[in-house]
Scaffold this active site. Structure first.
Site, PDB file in Angstrom:
ATOM      1  N   ASP A 141       4.227   0.698  12.359  1.00  0.00           N
ATOM      2  CA  ASP A 141       2.967   0.119  11.870  1.00  0.00           C
ATOM      3  C   ASP A 141       2.714  -1.280  12.437  1.00  0.00           C
ATOM      4  OD1 ASP A 141       2.387   2.345  10.439  1.00  0.00           O
ATOM      5  OD2 ASP A 141       2.957   1.539   8.492  1.00  0.00           O
ATOM      6  N   ILE A 165       2.049  18.529   9.105  1.00  0.00           N
ATOM      7  CA  ILE A 165       2.729  18.468   7.797  1.00  0.00           C
ATOM      8  C   ILE A 165       3.667  19.666   7.631  1.00  0.00           C
ATOM      9  CG2 ILE A 165       1.061  17.017   6.570  1.00  0.00           C
ATOM     10  CD1 ILE A 165      -0.053  19.647   5.346  1.00  0.00           C
ATOM     11  N   ASP A 166       4.146  20.179   8.764  1.00  0.00           N
ATOM     12  CA  ASP A 166       5.004  21.365   8.709  1.00  0.00           C
ATOM     13  C   ASP A 166       6.281  21.138   7.892  1.00  0.00           C
ATOM     14  OD1 ASP A 166       5.442  19.605  11.010  1.00  0.00           O
ATOM     15  OD2 ASP A 166       7.102  20.937  11.497  1.00  0.00           O
ATOM     16  N   LYS A 189       0.834  -1.216   0.000  1.00  0.00           N
ATOM     17  CA  LYS A 189       0.000   0.000   0.000  1.00  0.00           C
ATOM     18  C   LYS A 189       0.864   1.260   0.000  1.00  0.00           C
ATOM     19  CE  LYS A 189      -1.971   1.746   4.026  1.00  0.00           C
ATOM     20  NZ  LYS A 189      -1.695   3.173   4.137  1.00  0.00           N
ATOM     21  N   ASN A 190       1.796   1.317   0.949  1.00  0.00           N
ATOM     22  CA  ASN A 190       2.535   2.575   1.120  1.00  0.00           C
ATOM     23  C   ASN A 190       3.571   2.812   0.028  1.00  0.00           C
ATOM     24  OD1 ASN A 190       0.998   3.083   3.329  1.00  0.00           O
ATOM     25  ND2 ASN A 190       2.592   2.654   4.848  1.00  0.00           N
ATOM     26  N   CYS A 206      -5.199   7.347   9.394  1.00  0.00           N
ATOM     27  CA  CYS A 206      -5.422   6.825  10.740  1.00  0.00           C
ATOM     28  C   CYS A 206      -5.121   7.884  11.794  1.00  0.00           C
ATOM     29  CB  CYS A 206      -4.531   5.607  10.968  1.00  0.00           C
ATOM     30  SG  CYS A 206      -5.027   4.217   9.961  1.00  0.00           S
TER      31      CYS A 206
HETATM   32  C1  UD1 Z   1       4.025   6.969   6.787  1.00  0.00           C
HETATM   33  C2  UD1 Z   1       3.178   5.731   6.605  1.00  0.00           C
HETATM   34  C3  UD1 Z   1       2.758   5.170   7.956  1.00  0.00           C
HETATM   35  C4  UD1 Z   1       3.978   4.938   8.821  1.00  0.00           C
HETATM   36  C5  UD1 Z   1       4.837   6.204   8.902  1.00  0.00           C
HETATM   37  C6  UD1 Z   1       6.140   5.997   9.644  1.00  0.00           C
HETATM   38  C7  UD1 Z   1       2.027   6.109   4.513  1.00  0.00           C
HETATM   39  C8  UD1 Z   1       0.755   6.387   3.831  1.00  0.00           C
HETATM   40  N1  UD1 Z   1       2.014   6.080   5.833  1.00  0.00           N
HETATM   41  O1  UD1 Z   1       3.196   7.928   7.428  1.00  0.00           O
HETATM   42  O2  UD1 Z   1       2.067   3.952   7.738  1.00  0.00           O
HETATM   43  O3  UD1 Z   1       3.564   4.596  10.134  1.00  0.00           O
HETATM   44  O4  UD1 Z   1       5.165   6.656   7.578  1.00  0.00           O
HETATM   45  O5  UD1 Z   1       6.870   4.978   9.051  1.00  0.00           O
HETATM   46  O6  UD1 Z   1       3.035   5.879   3.890  1.00  0.00           O
HETATM   47  N2  UD1 Z   1       5.996  14.670  11.334  1.00  0.00           N
HETATM   48  C9  UD1 Z   1       6.081  16.006  11.672  1.00  0.00           C
HETATM   49  N3  UD1 Z   1       5.953  16.929  10.659  1.00  0.00           N
HETATM   50  C10 UD1 Z   1       5.763  16.588   9.358  1.00  0.00           C
HETATM   51  C11 UD1 Z   1       5.671  15.212   9.036  1.00  0.00           C
HETATM   52  C12 UD1 Z   1       5.797  14.273  10.047  1.00  0.00           C
HETATM   53  O7  UD1 Z   1       6.257  16.370  12.828  1.00  0.00           O
HETATM   54  O8  UD1 Z   1       5.666  17.476   8.505  1.00  0.00           O
HETATM   55  C13 UD1 Z   1       6.110  13.657  12.414  1.00  0.00           C
HETATM   56  C14 UD1 Z   1       4.794  12.873  12.603  1.00  0.00           C
HETATM   57  O9  UD1 Z   1       3.926  13.565  13.461  1.00  0.00           O
HETATM   58  C15 UD1 Z   1       5.289  11.578  13.206  1.00  0.00           C
HETATM   59  C16 UD1 Z   1       6.651  11.379  12.529  1.00  0.00           C
HETATM   60  O10 UD1 Z   1       7.025  12.644  12.000  1.00  0.00           O
HETATM   61  O11 UD1 Z   1       5.463  11.726  14.597  1.00  0.00           O
HETATM   62  C17 UD1 Z   1       6.624  10.340  11.420  1.00  0.00           C
HETATM   63  O12 UD1 Z   1       5.703  10.732  10.433  1.00  0.00           O
HETATM   64  P1  UD1 Z   1       5.911  10.386   8.888  1.00  0.00           P
HETATM   65  O13 UD1 Z   1       7.186   9.651   8.691  1.00  0.00           O
HETATM   66  O14 UD1 Z   1       5.696  11.641   8.127  1.00  0.00           O
HETATM   67  O15 UD1 Z   1       4.710   9.404   8.629  1.00  0.00           O
HETATM   68  P2  UD1 Z   1       3.650   9.460   7.455  1.00  0.00           P
HETATM   69  O16 UD1 Z   1       4.335   9.801   6.186  1.00  0.00           O
HETATM   70  O17 UD1 Z   1       2.476  10.242   7.877  1.00  0.00           O
END
Ligand code: UD1
Length: 419
Positions: A308, A126-127, A25-26, A119
């Site tokens: 995950d 998304i900063d 999926k990812n 989820c």
């Molecule tokens: C992706 C996966 C998810 C997995 C995660 C970590 C998809 C669709 N989802 O989620 O299944 O659990 O990677 O391997 O691929 N963060 C910030 N600012 C940002 C972005 C992230 O603070 O702009 C923080 C998040 O709050 C979190 C951490 O970084 O605590 C990890 O997030 P991230 O790696 O971005 O996960 P996703 O891409 O959302």
């Protein structure tokens, strides 16, 4: 996909047979998003039949992209692609919709995309995505439901991510495909999903140096060609079945494991739990007596153990021969599994970022809720171990990522059905 309300799962003594592991999926979602950068027909093989893929395709259709899906083959025709804003009603149904920002910025220098969903496993800001876009010369406007980005000319930049976010790395890679000059991204995520996206972008003509390291240099020509893509297996789905096999006497063959390297970190943890894993010819044979070895575990960014799989790991540690703990380091609010496992008499509690788990001899079936994708899989795992039967409600969460968990587990003799 099965479209059911609930899953009924009963205690199962032995698992034996073969599971064909679905496509990832990812990995596939960012690759579907990146077809926006191309003109013409792309074919994606081994594309899982899951809700998140179908919602992503609905979003692409709004951009006048033609989609054809049959038997795990996804055909995407971008010949008549046209810009359009993407509504919150659809984007809020999956996390990866946020990647359409980077892809649309890369293609048109502008994007109006509803806020992403996914989820509820933390605040999920998304900063980092947005700061990176700004560094590429984009202006950002946000409101409660819409994200707007615009740039007269995206420019390559040198940007260090403050955290190796998977989504931000993917989004910035996609935007960099439309930037003038070299983009250098430092401190990027190194998950297999990033490597696969880089390989796909390279196949459509983007020049990327440093694939698999934490610094990526990206240079993109004006015109990007089409490329077909064979999706890799879903390492989290494979890991789910490996963890389940650690807790129930099993002799299972997992097929479709085309790159065993991507799952080595999960194999390492399963071996610690007592699972015997042997690989040959794109298959893994996994065997156990169901005696889970207790221990202290921690999640982390790749190649650490993936967050995950943390809920499933917690569930199966209830069967271990002693006390265990699991520390979550990636998301700050991912312990919804704990309350639901308590409804089954699970002996566990949360303290700060760690769950402490005690052997639970009297784990018993109950009606429980799936509250997110991986927590839902954990409840299925618990149902296989508990006395009596368990009803897992709200299966739609599970169907976002597992093509058919009931079919897969039935194939190896689990007492499980949709109701
Ligand atoms: C992706 C996966 C998810 C997995 C995660 C970590 C998809 C669709 N989802 O989620 O299944 O659990 O990677 O391997 O691929 N963060 C910030 N600012 C940002 C972005 C992230 O603070 O702009 C923080 C998040 O709050 C979190 C951490 O970084 O605590 C990890 O997030 P991230 O790696 O971005 O996960 P996703 O891409 O959302």
């Amino acid at each position: 996909m099965a479209y059911s309300m609930a899953i009924r799962v009963c205690k199962t003594a032995y698992l034996n047979g073969t599971i064909e592991v679905q496509g990832s999926k990812n990995t596939v979602l960012p690759i579907i998003a990146s077809t926006i950068l191309t003109d013409g027909i792309s074919v994606i093989h081994n594309c899982p039949d899951i809700t998140d893929v179908h919602v992503m395709c609905e979003l692409l259709k709004i951009l006048n992209i033609k989609i054809f899906y049959d038997n795990h083959v996804l055909v995407i025709n971008t010949s008549n692609i046209a810009y359009a804003p993407l509504p919150y009603e659809l984007t809020c149904r999956l996390r990866s919709s946020v990647l359409l920002l980077g892809a649309m910025l890369g293609r048109w220098g502008r994007a109006e995309v509803g806020r992403p969903g996914g989820c509820t496993i933390g605040t999920r800001p998304i900063d980092i995505h947005l700061e990176g876009f700004c560094r590429m010369n984009a202006d950002i406007n946000l409101n409660d439901s819409l994200l707007c980005c615009q740039s007269f000319q995206l420019k390559g930049c040198d940007y260090k991510l403050r955290y190796p976010s998977v989504g931000a790395t993917e989004n910035l890679l996609l935007a960099a495909c439309g930037a003038k000059g070299t983009t250098t991204l430092r401190g990027v995520a190194k998950e297999p999903e990033i490597i696969e996206l880089c390989n796909y972008l390279s196949a459509i003509g983007v020049v990327i140096e440093g694939i698999g390291t934490d610094v990526l240099n990206i240079n993109s020509p004006n015109y990007l060609k089409n490329a077909d893509y064979i999706n890799v297996y879903d390492r989290i789905v494979a890991g789910t079945y490996m963890l389940i096999a650690s807790a129930i006497p099993s002799d299972i063959i997992l097929t479709g494991i085309d790159d065993v390297h991507y799952i080595k970190n999960i194999i390492k943890v399963c071996a610690r739990l007592g699972l015997n894993v042997a690989g040959a010819n794109n298959t893994l044979r996994i065997r156990s007596f169901g005696d889970v070895i207790p221990g202290d575990f921690s999640t982390g960014t790749y190649p650490e153990f993936p967050t995950d799989l943390m809920p499933v790991l917690i569930a199966i540690l209830l069967n271990a021969g002693g006390n265990s703990s699991v520390t979550e380091t990636v998301f700050e609010n991912r312990f919804s599994v704990v309350d639901e496992l308590k409804k089954m008499n699970g002996r566990l509690c949360v303290k700060d970022d760690t769950v402490h788990i005690k052997r639970t001899e009297r784990l018993s079936g109950n009606v429980v809720l799936a509250t997110d994708l991986r927590q839902g899989a954990a409840m299925v795992a618990a149902g296989l171990m508990a006395t009596g039967c368990t009803t897992v409600m709200d299966v739609s969460y599970i169907e976002r990522g597992y093509e058919n968990i009931v079919r897969d587990l039935s194939n190896v003799g689990a007492k499980i059905s949709y109701i």
